[in-house]
Design an enzyme around this catalytic site. Structure first.
Site, PDB file in Angstrom:
ATOM      1  N   ASP A 129      28.314 -25.485  75.504  1.00 52.94           N
ATOM      2  CA  ASP A 129      29.470 -25.414  76.403  1.00 52.94           C
ATOM      3  C   ASP A 129      30.610 -24.596  75.812  1.00 52.94           C
ATOM      4  OD1 ASP A 129      28.153 -26.918  78.253  1.00 52.94           O
ATOM      5  OD2 ASP A 129      29.381 -28.717  78.041  1.00 52.94           O
TER       6      ASP A 129
ATOM      7  N   SER B 102      20.339 -37.998  73.412  1.00 53.98           N
ATOM      8  CA  SER B 102      21.581 -38.692  73.067  1.00 53.98           C
ATOM      9  C   SER B 102      22.493 -37.847  72.184  1.00 53.98           C
ATOM     10  CB  SER B 102      21.232 -40.032  72.407  1.00 53.98           C
ATOM     11  OG  SER B 102      22.352 -40.840  72.243  1.00 53.98           O
TER      12      SER B 102
ATOM     13  N   LYS C 296      19.450 -37.887  78.121  1.00 63.69           N
ATOM     14  CA  LYS C 296      20.050 -39.221  78.009  1.00 63.69           C
ATOM     15  C   LYS C 296      21.573 -39.067  77.944  1.00 63.69           C
ATOM     16  CE  LYS C 296      20.141 -43.438  75.180  1.00 63.69           C
ATOM     17  NZ  LYS C 296      21.545 -43.409  74.733  1.00 63.69           N
TER      18      LYS C 296
END
Length: 578
Positions: free
Chosen positions: A307, A296, A321
């Protein structure tokens, strides 16, 4: 041109009409089915309440129906009646009113005991210690109660006092302690500090409200002390508040970047989370540690930094998740934690690893790697959706031997020999060396070994179990007579030998006992600080930060983990269950 345009519009409208009629029909059917099933449910319960042989408990019966309905969806959509709303609040905020200690069930004594008081809490201030047996709370006897019952009585309103009656096993004496309950915040940062090379380390256990401020404060403090690299440990961190994760990432990336987009059925519930303040540091090397229990908000933090090519992610693949939950207020002070959508991190990927299906009985399936899609980081590195966050550098921790599991896992009778030894050790040693320096001596370990053997400790060796299963298969297939000699020889070699196993795994077991004792003397912070002495993944993170060329090569996409290195670290962790 006008006529052509009109003709195109009419054609488009005619093409849309069947779809619109179909959609309206689907909506009508859906509403009818909802109404029908709600009416049937009400009728069934009405007849049960009126005619069933026993009197029904409405909360229990309807609550069971609600929970069964939610279990057919995903594991994160959960109903909390008024009596359990505090559980949800504690999950979100990390705060509750009580004494501030982990308790557990002692199988040998058949009693609930103190396991781990938190620093600076009423439990620690009252002098409660690991192993203390809880006998009574005020006039309520606790010797025949389970952990949940005892926990509910330890909690209460802030400022209220109670008398806790305990028995200290090392002395056998019963003690009465008057303790005042107060607001307790579960530690989210268990430890932070610099090592001798000037590399900062911070262990974050959850993303509760306000944790970003604490992380920011700790980072600035270490930076003032000369920190030249930073290791953020999110291993075992199951997540929490999404905004807190965004604020932590914002410490390392510029203002104005969209980090997370949440998308669901209701457009008004969708939200884009953007960095709102100037960062603290955009150049210091950062390594984020993750594992299969990082989920999460942990994955949002690690995935966003990956990223944006701002940090190297090290460890093993995360949980996966990619779903977002929203707390919804219900009638009669209940709450529903409701999955409302998925989240997408800067590259545009959603890392949800499991598809939740609702066929007969319901089933789940992992998204296989072959069906994941390729996305790109800001610098062009390849990353994938589905299956969690794959680390840039795969490093698996050292695995625990089977005997360690049976000696340490709570709930097994055999674990109590370890607890008994640690309780007696603490009674004989009022103080120990500082957390970072303490290590159980060989002489003390030999005493532990003697006690384990003397108490008749046994455990289930996996190798013997596997051999027995193989023997059954070989006998069934008719090959046993030809291989009988080999089986008998192997059975002798695999014969259970506790003394040998305790010697073989001496180093690992010494580390476990050492860390347990340090945690008992110096609380969670001490335990984490001590564990850094032998933590393989932390050591690799520090080595990477000191190797600037390798660190940069990972972030610019030119580094490749060679086959030998991957094998040493347990493979590339690509495999996913299908």
């Amino acid at each position: 041109m006008a006529k052509i345009g009109t003709r195109i519009c009419l054609s488009a409208l005619l093409l849309m009409l069947p779809w619109a009629a179909s959609t309206a029909q689907e909506g009508s059917d859906h509403n009818f089915n909802v109404g029908k099933n709600m009416q049937v449910f009400n009728e069934i319960y009405g007849y049960l309440d009126l005619m069933y042989v026993d009197t029904l408990d409405a909360d229990e019966t309807v609550g069971t129906a609600i929970n069964s309905m939610l279990r057919s969806l995903d594991p994160y959509t959960v109903y909390y009646p008024e009596s359990e709303v505090n559980k949800l609040r504690t999950m979100i905020t990390g705060r509750y009113v009580g004494i501030g200690s982990i308790i557990r069930y002692n199988q040998k004594l058949d009693r609930v005991v103190i396991d781990e008081p938190f620093a600076g809490t009423p439990a620690a201030e009252a002098g409660l210690r690991k192993g203390d047996v809880i006998l009574a709370i005020d006039d309520s006897v606790m010797t025949d109660k389970d952990v949940q019952h005892v926990s509910s009585h330890l909690k209460g309103d802030a400022g209220t006092t109670f008398v806790l009656k305990i028995m200290r096993p090392s002395t056998g004496k019963e003690m009465r302690l008057r303790i005042k309950r107060r607001a307790v915040e579960t530690p989210t940062i268990t430890y932070y500090g610099l090592n001798k090379d000037g590399i900062g380390y911070l262990n974050l256990t959850s993303f509760t409200e306000g944790c970003a401020k604490d992380v920011r404060r700790a980072f600035i403090e270490m930076k003032k002390e000369g920190m030249k690299g930073f290791v953020l440990d999110l291993r075992g961190n199951g997540g929490g508040s999404l905004p807190e994760a965004v604020q932590i990432v914002n410490m390392f990336v510029p203002k104005g970047l969209t980090l997370v987009k949440t998308r669901g059925k209701l457009k008004r519930a969708n939200h884009d989370y953007t960095t709102t303040v100037e960062p603290i540091d955009t150049v210091m090397p950062v390594v984020v540690l993750v594992n299969g229990e990082s989920a999460s908000a942990s994955e949002i933090t690690a995935g966003s930094l990956q990223d944006l090519d701002r940090a190297v992610i090290l460890g093993t693949r995360t949980y996966g998740k990619g779903l977002v939950q929203l707390p919804v207020d219900l009638s009669y002070n209940g709450q529903l934690k409701l999955t409302t959508g998925k989240y997408y991190i800067p590259s545009g990927r959603c890392i949800q690893a499991i598809n939740y299906r609702h066929a007969r009985g319901g089933y789940t399936e992992h998204v296989p790697d072959s069906l994941t899609k390729v996305f790109r980081t800001a610098g062009g590195r390849e990353v994938r959706d589905g299956g969690g966050i794959k680390p840039d550098l795969v490093v698996k921790p050292d695995s625990l031997p089977n005997i360690a599991y049976y000696l340490t896992v709570s709930g097994l009778d055999s674990t109590e020999v370890l607890l008994d030894y640690e309780i007696d050790y603490m009674a004989e040693h009022p103080t120990i060396a500082p957390a970072a320096e303490f290590e159980l001596s060989d002489e003390d370990y030999d005493e532990f070994k003697r006690r384990v053997i003397a108490c008749g400790f046994t455990y289930d060796p996996e190798s013997e179990r596997a051999l027995k299963q193989l023997k059954k298969i070989v006998e069934f297939e008719g090959y046993y007579d030809d291989a009988k000699a080999e089986f008998e020889a192997l059975e002798k070699k695999l014969k259970h030998n506790i003394a040998r196993d305790l010697d073989m795994h001496r180093d690992v077991l010494k580390q476990i006992i050492t860390n347990d004792l340090v945690t008992a003397y110096y609380f969670q912070a001490g335990g984490v600080e001590n564990s850094l002495n032998y933590d393989k993944q932390v050591k690799e993170a520090c080595r990477l930060i000191n190797d600037e060329a390798e660190y940069r090569a990972i972030l610019d996409g030119t580094y490749k983990q060679d086959a030998k290195e991957q094998e040493e670290n347990g493979g590339d962790d690509d495999a996913q269950e299908e």
